[in-house]
Every structure is written in structure tokens, then in C-alpha cells.
Design an enzyme around this catalytic site. Structure first.
Site: not given
Length: 480
Positions: A75, A77, A114, A144-145, A168, A452
Site C-alpha cells: 500500500h 499510504d 510500513d 490501507e491505514e 506488508d 505507527h
């Protein structure tokens, strides 16, 4: 050492180029154009679908035409988190990176490894002239996030691949064959403002390490929303509390690291004395795992209005009661979190309240149970509750052909068996699989820590390992 000197140079080069492009979730216009231009400059068939996913197709290399076609998927983003003292605009600036020993990290922000390392690895395969591979489709999804809307918007018939390799995950000794689904739970209410009748106090929580609200939820990390709720509760029955404002946490998929609450109390000296006792207990509870945790409770000055004691009490009781953390461990898969909830964000400004949660589970009924429990708590407190963004989990198929091939390659190359696991993160495989039920899927990736959070870092030797592993997998895809 400079990033450009790291091996594999082709992947780090593409990662640096990707990280120069702003790519927050739901604001991916620049990175979509970047990837589209990348495919077109290679003279490869490149399309952008209705929702913004980019698909780049590359024919098989000589001698690989009879192998099963594959999909390489990551992904575009990234989670955008920064330390409070860092001045950075994720919508206009590229990530500032540095090398620290065996790790690459960012300067006070999330790194974007990520899933940027997955994206960069796929870019490197696309531009390579010396990596054997079957016919491949590179699928770069968006958002995705914060909702997986890219995967959800992917239509049947867009892909021809028989095997999907999702790049991922964050442990280089794991082969992932399943994941949790998720649902967003949002509680909200608007309250009438009134003059604050007492003395003003401010509570601040900061220095928590945060982390991924799925992969790290079982580790016992502190949650700023939960800690604030505990401290507020100390005065709920004898301090005539009126909440003025709360600003704590951030994105749903990140364990909240810091937050503030401003409130009016009957007697600030008494409230602070009692709250300080609990503060010391909390610091002792987290002494080993949250070494940088700081809690400040102090007199404050504010001219803002607050909400009523009754409404304040309901909010505090809800924060004290709403489930946070592991809800149930899987009875079928050892050490796997089945269900959990992250109280991610609490915001009270000018009488408007929002509490954002992300509930996850690998079992649909259990996911619904967590969400319904939260709804019950928040509705009892007089709040409105909305469910949104639900997505399914990915059911493991441990005996699939591609998993067996990868296990054999891993054991041959690294002298140990990989861990074949399911994870508590949300991967797009479950959603994509709903439209492509016959497609075999597996997820793997290099080692990343602190995803994150601004502590995110990518392991350099691990990417070297992953890059070699990926190339050998591509060379050993079975015949049609």
C-alpha cells in the site's frame, strides 16, 4: 553511513525516492502520480483504477512464461505521527531519514517503512533487468491505514494473478497466512456549555512509546486515554468535576502516546493531592515498559466554558469502563490475539465530544461482540455510536502450495524454519480475497520496529535478507 550506500542499493534508492513524496492516508494524489509516472517511464502497462489503486504489469522474463502469474502488493499510504516538539507537515514535506547502526529511522516522525519498503521492493523488481520472475502485476493500493478503501474498491477481473505476495508484515522470520478484520467504533455527543464554577486543573500525559494498535496491543503499553480516564476518576464523586477540554491520542491504528485534559474542580489542592497518589501508582505499574512516561497535574488558567458535572461524570465513567487492549486470545492459534480494542482518540472541544476506537478480531462474531460492548458502554453514557469501515479478516490456509515453497526456501537459505503465523494486524488480503477467492495469498516482509509511531525504524540486515528471499521466491513460482 549514507542511505545511498546501504545494500540492497536499488531498494534503498527507491525507498528514498518514495519517501520524498508526501503520502498521508486519504491524501495520496502525489504518490499515485509518482508511481504512475514510474511505471510509464519503464514503458510498462500502467493503469489507475476508479479509487486510485495503481496497477503496473510486467511480462515474464525469458524462460518463466509457463509459471503461474503473480501479484506483488503493497500500500502507498503511511501513518503520519510525529513527536509534539517536531515541526513537520506530512502533506508537503518528504520524510527526513538517518542511519543509526543497523537501523534506518526518521527524525521525529514515522518512517513510512510500513509499507514503503514493500512498495520500494516492488519498484525494484519492476525496474530490474536481472531478476527472473513470472508474469507479474504490481498492485499499489491506497488508504490501507485508515479504511482499506483501496482494497475495498478493487473490482473483480482487474487482476489475472494466481498467487498474491503481500509485502506488508514486520518480522523477517515469519510467513503470514491470516490476519484480523476490523471495525471503527465512534462515540460522539454535543453538550451544552456553562461557566466553570471551580478551580482549573490541567493533566498531561506524555512519553509513552505508542505503537501499532494490532501488532503491539498485547504488549501492555500505556494508553494516554486510559491513563487520563483513571486520573479523572479520582475526583468524580467529590470534586464537582466539569470537563473543559480533552485532546488525547491520534489515529485509530496507533496506540495513543500523549494527551491533555483541562477541567474545573471544587478544590484543586485536594484533587491534585489525590491524583498524585494515583500518578505514582501508575508510574510504578509501567516502570519497566514505559520508562519515559511523564504525568503532570497542575493548577491552570482557562477562560473557556466547561460542560455540566452530570455530563462530565458520564464521559469519565465511559472512559473508565470502555474496554481497551486484548479482549480474547485465540483458542485455536497459540499466542495469537483473537480480539482487541484500541481507544485511539478522545477529543472534547467547545462541548463537542468524539471518542475513536478500532476494534479488531480474526473471528467475525467476536469482532462484532467487542464493538457491541463498546456501543453499550457509550450509549449508557448518553452518547451516539456509529460503526464504520468494517473489513473482514483473512482465513489461514497453512497447506497452500506457495506457503510450502516459501518454507522450503527459507529453511534452505537460513538454516531454520520460519514461523508460519496469523497476525492481529489488518492486512488487505482478506478484502482482496473476497473478490479473488481462488487466489493463493501470503504475506511477509523485513523487520520493522515501532510502526505507527515516531520510533519506527527498519532493520538494514533484515532488508538484505528479505530482498534475497523475495528474489528466490519469484524464481521458484510453480508452473501453471
Amino acid at each position: 553511513m549514507e542511505l545511498s550506500q546501504l545494500e540492497p542499493q536499488i531498494v534503498w534508492k527507491n525507498f528514498a525516492a518514495l519517501n520524498s513524496v508526501p503520502r498521508p492516508s486519504k491524501k495520496e494524489e502525489k504518490v499515485i502520480e509518482f508511481i504512475k509516472n514510474f511505471g510509464e517511464k519503464l514503458n510498462l502497462e500502467t493503469t489507475v483504477d476508479e479509487v486510485g489503486n495503481v496497477i503496473i504489469k510486467k511480462p515474464a522474463t525469458a524462460g518463466m512464461e509457463d509459471r503461474k502469474p503473480i501479484v506483488l502488493q503493497s500500500h502507498l499510504d503511511m501513518v503520519c505521527q510525529k513527536n509534539n516538539d517536531v515541526n513537520f507537515d506530512f502533506e508537503t514535506e518528504g520524510i527526513q531519514m538517518e542511519v543509526a547502526g543497523d537501523w534506518v529511522k526518521a527524525k521525529g516522525t514515522t518512517l513510512g517503512a510500513d509499507n514503503g519498503l514493500g512498495v520500494a521492493s516492488i519498484m525494484s523488481i519492476l525496474e530490474s533487468n536481472d531478476v527472473p520472475h513470472p508474469a507479474l502485476e504490481a498492485l499499489f493500493t491506497i488508504d490501507e491505514e485508515t479504511g482499506m478503501t483501496g482494497a475495498k474498491g478493487l473490482k473483480p477481473g482487474q487482476l489475472n494473478g494466481e498467487i498474491l505476495l503481500n509485502l506488508d508484515t514486520e518480522e523477517d522470520d515469519e510467513i503470514d497466512i491470516g490476519c484480523a478484520g476490523g471495525i471503527d467504533v465512534t462515540a460522539s455527543q454535543n453538550y451544552t456549555l456553562e461557566d466553570a464554577k471551580g478551580q482549573i486543573v490541567k493533566i498531561s500525559v506524555h512519553g509513552l512509546q505508542g505503537g501499532h494498535s494490532g501488532m503491539d496491543i498485547h504488549k501492555g503499553f500505556g494508553n494516554s486515554n486510559v491513563i487520563l480516564g483513571r486520573l479523572l476518576y479520582t475526583g468524580i464523586y467529590n470534586q464537582n468535576i466539569q470537563l473543559i477540554s480533552i485532546d488525547s491520542g491520534g489515529l485509530r491504528n496507533a496506540i495513543p502516546r500523549e494527551g491533555n485534559a483541562v477541567l474545573s474542580v471544587r478544590n484543586s489542592v485536594e484533587f491534585i493531592e489525590n491524583a498524585e497518589v494515583l500518578k505514582q501508582e501508575i508510574l510504578e505499574e509501567f516502570a519497566e515498559i514505559e520508562k519515559d512516561l511523564q504525568i503532570n497535574i497542575e493548577n491552570f488558567t482557562s477562560e473557556e466554558k466547561g460542560i455540566s458535572e452530570k455530563d462530565s461524570k458520564n464521559i469519565i465513567l465511559a472512559l473508565k469502563s470502555a474496554h481497551n487492549g486484548v479482549y480474547r486470545m485465540s483458542p485455536d492459534v497459540k499466542d495469537l490475539v483473537e480480539s482487541s480494542n484500541n481507544i485511539a482518540r478522545v477529543e472534547l472541544q467547545n462541548g463537542a465530544l468524539k471518542i475513536l476506537n478500532l476494534s479488531r478480531s480474526s473471528v467475525e462474531s467476536s469482532k462484532n461482540s467487542v464493538a457491541e460492548q463498546l456501543k453499550s458502554v457509550y450509549e449508557l453514557a448518553g452518547m451516539d455510536v456509529e460503526f464504520s469501515g468494517s473489513y473482514p479478516g483473512w482465513k489461514p490456509k497453512p497447506g497452500s502450495e506457495i506457503v510450502q515453497i516459501m518454507e522450503k526456501i527459507y529453511e534452505k537459505d537460513f538454516g531454520a524454519k520460519p514461523a508460519v503465523v496469523a497476525c492481529h494486524a489488518g492486512l488487505e488480503c482478506g478484502i482482496i480475497g473476497a473478490n479473488y477467492p481462488e487466489m493463493e495469498m501470503v504475506s511477509f516482509g523485513p523487520t520493522i520496529r515501532g510502526a505507527h509511531s515516531p520510533d519506527e525504524k527498519a532493520n538494514i540486515p533484515s532488508l538484505q535478507k528479505f530482498w534475497g528471499f523475495l528474489q528466490e521466491i519469484l524464481a521458484n513460482i510453480p508452473k501453471k
